[in-house]
Motif scaffolding. Structure first.
Motif, PDB file in Angstrom:
ATOM      1  N   GLU B  49       0.831  -1.200   0.000  1.00  0.00           N
ATOM      2  CA  GLU B  49       0.000   0.000   0.000  1.00  0.00           C
ATOM      3  C   GLU B  49       0.870   1.256   0.000  1.00  0.00           C
ATOM      4  O   GLU B  49       2.011   1.228   0.471  1.00  0.00           O
ATOM      5  CB  GLU B  49      -0.866   0.033   1.271  1.00  0.00           C
ATOM      6  CG  GLU B  49      -2.198  -0.677   1.140  1.00  0.00           C
ATOM      7  CD  GLU B  49      -3.103  -0.377   2.325  1.00  0.00           C
ATOM      8  OE1 GLU B  49      -3.943   0.522   2.198  1.00  0.00           O
ATOM      9  OE2 GLU B  49      -2.956  -1.035   3.360  1.00  0.00           O
ATOM     10  N   ILE B  50       0.334   2.344  -0.518  1.00  0.00           N
ATOM     11  CA  ILE B  50       0.937   3.653  -0.273  1.00  0.00           C
ATOM     12  C   ILE B  50      -0.060   4.421   0.579  1.00  0.00           C
ATOM     13  O   ILE B  50      -1.204   4.636   0.162  1.00  0.00           O
ATOM     14  CB  ILE B  50       1.197   4.455  -1.560  1.00  0.00           C
ATOM     15  CG1 ILE B  50       2.162   3.707  -2.476  1.00  0.00           C
ATOM     16  CG2 ILE B  50       1.775   5.823  -1.228  1.00  0.00           C
ATOM     17  CD1 ILE B  50       2.551   4.490  -3.715  1.00  0.00           C
ATOM     18  N   VAL B  51       0.346   4.771   1.767  1.00  0.00           N
ATOM     19  CA  VAL B  51      -0.567   5.435   2.682  1.00  0.00           C
ATOM     20  C   VAL B  51      -0.061   6.841   2.967  1.00  0.00           C
ATOM     21  O   VAL B  51       1.100   7.034   3.319  1.00  0.00           O
ATOM     22  CB  VAL B  51      -0.682   4.645   4.004  1.00  0.00           C
ATOM     23  CG1 VAL B  51      -1.582   5.377   4.981  1.00  0.00           C
ATOM     24  CG2 VAL B  51      -1.216   3.256   3.746  1.00  0.00           C
ATOM     25  N   GLY B  52      -0.937   7.799   2.759  1.00  0.00           N
ATOM     26  CA  GLY B  52      -0.584   9.181   3.089  1.00  0.00           C
ATOM     27  C   GLY B  52      -1.065   9.481   4.499  1.00  0.00           C
ATOM     28  O   GLY B  52      -2.209   9.206   4.845  1.00  0.00           O
ATOM     29  N   TYR B  53      -0.171  10.038   5.284  1.00  0.00           N
ATOM     30  CA  TYR B  53      -0.509  10.301   6.674  1.00  0.00           C
ATOM     31  C   TYR B  53      -0.515  11.815   6.838  1.00  0.00           C
ATOM     32  O   TYR B  53       0.525  12.456   6.732  1.00  0.00           O
ATOM     33  CB  TYR B  53       0.559   9.647   7.548  1.00  0.00           C
ATOM     34  CG  TYR B  53       0.185   9.449   8.983  1.00  0.00           C
ATOM     35  CD1 TYR B  53      -1.080   8.972   9.334  1.00  0.00           C
ATOM     36  CD2 TYR B  53       1.090   9.718   9.992  1.00  0.00           C
ATOM     37  CE1 TYR B  53      -1.421   8.779  10.652  1.00  0.00           C
ATOM     38  CE2 TYR B  53       0.758   9.521  11.318  1.00  0.00           C
ATOM     39  CZ  TYR B  53      -0.503   9.055  11.640  1.00  0.00           C
ATOM     40  OH  TYR B  53      -0.840   8.871  12.952  1.00  0.00           O
ATOM     41  N   LEU B 221      -0.073  10.120  -5.200  1.00  0.00           N
ATOM     42  CA  LEU B 221       0.484   8.854  -4.736  1.00  0.00           C
ATOM     43  C   LEU B 221      -0.466   7.946  -3.981  1.00  0.00           C
ATOM     44  O   LEU B 221      -0.554   6.759  -4.256  1.00  0.00           O
ATOM     45  CB  LEU B 221       1.668   9.144  -3.800  1.00  0.00           C
ATOM     46  CG  LEU B 221       2.915   9.736  -4.403  1.00  0.00           C
ATOM     47  CD1 LEU B 221       3.857  10.134  -3.294  1.00  0.00           C
ATOM     48  CD2 LEU B 221       3.564   8.708  -5.305  1.00  0.00           C
ATOM     49  N   ALA B 222      -1.140   8.523  -3.005  1.00  0.00           N
ATOM     50  CA  ALA B 222      -1.734   7.659  -1.996  1.00  0.00           C
ATOM     51  C   ALA B 222      -3.106   7.157  -2.408  1.00  0.00           C
ATOM     52  O   ALA B 222      -3.987   7.919  -2.779  1.00  0.00           O
ATOM     53  CB  ALA B 222      -1.820   8.409  -0.682  1.00  0.00           C
ATOM     54  N   SER B 223      -3.252   5.844  -2.304  1.00  0.00           N
ATOM     55  CA  SER B 223      -4.567   5.269  -2.542  1.00  0.00           C
ATOM     56  C   SER B 223      -5.400   5.389  -1.267  1.00  0.00           C
ATOM     57  O   SER B 223      -6.602   5.244  -1.278  1.00  0.00           O
ATOM     58  CB  SER B 223      -4.424   3.812  -2.943  1.00  0.00           C
ATOM     59  OG  SER B 223      -3.524   3.160  -2.070  1.00  0.00           O
ATOM     60  N   ARG B 224      -4.702   5.661  -0.183  1.00  0.00           N
ATOM     61  CA  ARG B 224      -5.413   5.692   1.088  1.00  0.00           C
ATOM     62  C   ARG B 224      -4.799   6.781   1.957  1.00  0.00           C
ATOM     63  O   ARG B 224      -3.596   6.995   1.939  1.00  0.00           O
ATOM     64  CB  ARG B 224      -5.222   4.339   1.750  1.00  0.00           C
ATOM     65  CG  ARG B 224      -5.794   4.244   3.133  1.00  0.00           C
ATOM     66  CD  ARG B 224      -5.563   2.851   3.661  1.00  0.00           C
ATOM     67  NE  ARG B 224      -5.806   2.795   5.078  1.00  0.00           N
ATOM     68  CZ  ARG B 224      -5.362   1.812   5.849  1.00  0.00           C
ATOM     69  NH1 ARG B 224      -4.654   0.831   5.332  1.00  0.00           N
ATOM     70  NH2 ARG B 224      -5.620   1.817   7.138  1.00  0.00           N
ATOM     71  N   ILE B 225      -5.631   7.474   2.706  1.00  0.00           N
ATOM     72  CA  ILE B 225      -5.065   8.450   3.634  1.00  0.00           C
ATOM     73  C   ILE B 225      -5.552   8.206   5.049  1.00  0.00           C
ATOM     74  O   ILE B 225      -6.655   7.717   5.282  1.00  0.00           O
ATOM     75  CB  ILE B 225      -5.369   9.909   3.233  1.00  0.00           C
ATOM     76  CG1 ILE B 225      -6.858  10.159   3.140  1.00  0.00           C
ATOM     77  CG2 ILE B 225      -4.688  10.284   1.970  1.00  0.00           C
ATOM     78  CD1 ILE B 225      -7.176  11.600   2.844  1.00  0.00           C
TER      79      ILE B 225
END
Lengths: 261, 325
Positions: B49-53, B221-225
């Protein structure tokens, strides 16, 4: 260990980037112990002896301490300036690398410029040892080497202990200098010139006497059990001092709280 | 792969008042306030995963990253990453992760980049053959060729960031933590960095967790945040979901032929108005954007129209209002 030398090479390269500053610093560092030593010399010229200790005997004592301290400082400088790593938060960086923190802090700084000081102390040691009226047996020579090594370990242990304090507070660290600089000045002279309680503290709490005064009694065959070969092994006790210091360090690392950013 | 369960962390911060008198007083007596950096944060991240925080300053982003990378020990809660508890098995664990702190360098300042890389190779015990392959790939994709022999202090920020990212990937980690990797970079460097993160995620399956204040990073980028505010996890989902829930406002900037009649569109409020230009805020829940523009063009003779989505900061502010934080 191999990694340690890699670190050393790296810092050597960085320091060589500023060549003139490096040379001047090395020269300056050379002069510091030289002036104290000259002071010692003139004092003896005036008074002849110190509580029954001759000039060369005190010079040997002085040189052992100076050599041990300057070695510890060249290699353990990372701990000496460790609080800056904590203040800037750069200690984070060391924690995300798969190596022991102690090795990395050792590798974070070398004071090559202080090598001058180290060489001068070593020369002083050889000079004092060869002028002293002692029958240099193999065991005695080994004892002398052991004294220096033990001294390095004890000073490093104190550096580590003082550095650990910065995990809790980065203020008031100057107090640690009582034990590093103070300890160096103190043990530059035979401990029996001081009060009894001072001797006790520096034997059993911080074992400065173990690497210096006590084994020196053996080498010089002085009274107070000096002739006993057990005294030759006393420097080994200095190594024990490292254990509690490393434990405090480990507790400190867990207590580290980094900086905001 | 990453399971974080009920993590809390409280910092004691010394209360300080200004003035010499207080400074002296604080030498002897200190008052502390407890700042709850994280309160009961839990999430799960799957491999690849790519997760944006995201979250405002002081929300607890860096604290979470530092706990996940084994730097900080939380007060409560558990965190298991690849079977390790980061702060317990630090030395074994950190071999599997790469960490980039955007504001802090991991390269040795005075020596050429290549020397830093070689020392890192020794620190991580990367076999020579593997190191060569990785280096070849990194040099090519990050375009490091001319930078390797330059001392770090002479690199520009963008060049340095490329080297930093390369440095954190030398040991082929399976998880990459990026703390504000695009901070202070120009547009070209930002795009290069984003492109690279995408590439290693796709080709090597590296799980990426990044913190940022730049919404474009997230959108690229992020598929999920994960959105965090004042130590609490506020949102966990994809970007579209966040927008449709909170970012319902659009800003329309319209230039038109001189027109002295004020504009009036139901569902939209006028932010500023001159005879030649108007800026409107449109709530897409009340009026569709196409409808708003249609009405606008009926009232004035349009020359140019720009529609901006709400910046993430606004969305966060709005979320704060909603959560009454």
């Amino acid at each position: 260990m191999r990694l340690y030398f890699k670190y050393m090479k790296m810092i050597m390269k960085s320091q060589m980037q500023y060549r003139a500053s490096f040379l001047l610093l090395a020269l300056g560092q050379c002069l510091t112990p030289f002036t104290t030593f000259a002071g010692l010399y003139f004092m003896f010229e005036r008074f002849g002896q110190l509580r029954g200790w001759s000039f060369y005997e005190v010079a040997l004592c002085f040189a052992v301490t100076q050599l041990a301290f300057s070695c510890a400082e060249v290699f353990g400088r990372g701990f000496d300036v460790f609080s800056s790593l904590v203040i800037s938060g750069d200690f984070d960086r060391l924690l995300v690398r798969p190596r022991s923190t102690v090795v990395q802090v050792f590798g974070s700084r070398f004071e090559f410029a202080r090598l001058g000081r180290l060489l001068l102390s070593a020369a002083m040691l050889v000079w004092a040892a060869s002028n002293i009226e002692v029958d240099w047996t193999l065991l005695k020579m080994m004892t002398l080497v052991l004294m220096v090594v033990s001294g390095i370990v004890i000073f490093l242990a104190i550096f580590i202990l003082a550095a650990s304090v910065s995990f809790w507070t980065v203020q008031g660290l100057e107090i640690a200098n009582i034990f590093t600089d103070g300890g160096r000045e103190m043990t530059s002279y035979p401990l029996n010139i001081y009060q009894k309680w001072v001797k006790r503290v520096f034997t059993f709490v911080i074992p400065f006497a173990c690497f210096n005064y006590l084994p020196l009694l053996y080498i010089l065959e002085r009274d107070g059990g000096g002739g006993h070969p057990m005294y030759a092994l006393i420097p080994l006790a200095g190594f024990l001092f490292l254990v509690p210091c490393l434990l405090v360090w480990r507790v400190g690392v867990r207590h580290y709280r980094s900086t905001g950013s | 792969m990453i399971t974080v369960e009920g993590i809390s962390k409280t910092f004691l911060v010394a209360k300080r008042q200004s003035g010499l008198g207080h400074a002296l007083k604080s030498l002897f007596h200190r008052e502390y306030t407890a700042v709850e950096a994280l309160q009961n944060v839990s999430f799960h991240i799957a491999p690849g995963e790519i997760v944006g925080y995201i979250g405002p300053n002081g929300a607890g982003k860096s604290t979470t990253i530092k706990i996940m990378s084994g730097i900080l020990v939380p007060d409560r809660g558990s965190c298991v990453i690849k079977g390790f508890t980061p702060w317990e098995d630090r030395v074994k664990y950190v071999k599997h992760i790469g960490v980039v702190f955007g504001q802090r360098s991991q390269l040795w300042w005075d020596v050429p980049v290549a020397d830093s890389f070689e020392l890192l190779r020794d620190i991580y015990n990367v076999p020579q053959a593997e190191y060569k392959n990785t280096m070849a790939l990194l040099t090519e994709t990050l375009d490091l060729g001319n930078l390797l022999q330059t001392p770090v202090r002479q690199l520009s920020l963008g060049q340095r960031m490329r080297c930093e990212i390369a440095a954190s990937l030398l040991h082929s980690p399976s998880i990459l933590f990026l703390d504000e990797p695009t901070i202070g970079l120009d547009a070209v460097s930002k795009i290069a960095v984003r492109q690279f993160i995408k590439t290693i995620n796709k080709e090597k399956g590296v799980t990426v967790i990044l913190t940022t204040h730049d919404m474009n990073d997230i959108e690229a980028l992020a598929s999920r945040i994960l959105l965090i505010g004042k130590g609490n996890l506020l949102y966990d989902g994809n970007v579209q979901g966040l927008r449709s829930r909170f970012g319902t406002k659009r800003t329309i900037t319209a230039d038109y032929h001189e027109n002295n009649r004020p504009i009036d569109i139901p569902g939209a409020s006028l932010l500023s108005w001159t005879p030649e230009r108007a800026i409107l805020s449109v709530d897409t829940e009340q009026v569709m954007i196409s409808e708003a523009i249609a009405k606008l063009s009926a009232q004035v003779e349009l020359l140019d129209v720009a529609i901006d989505t709400q910046p993430i900061e606004d969305i966060i502010v709005q979320m704060y209002k909603e959560y009454q934080l």
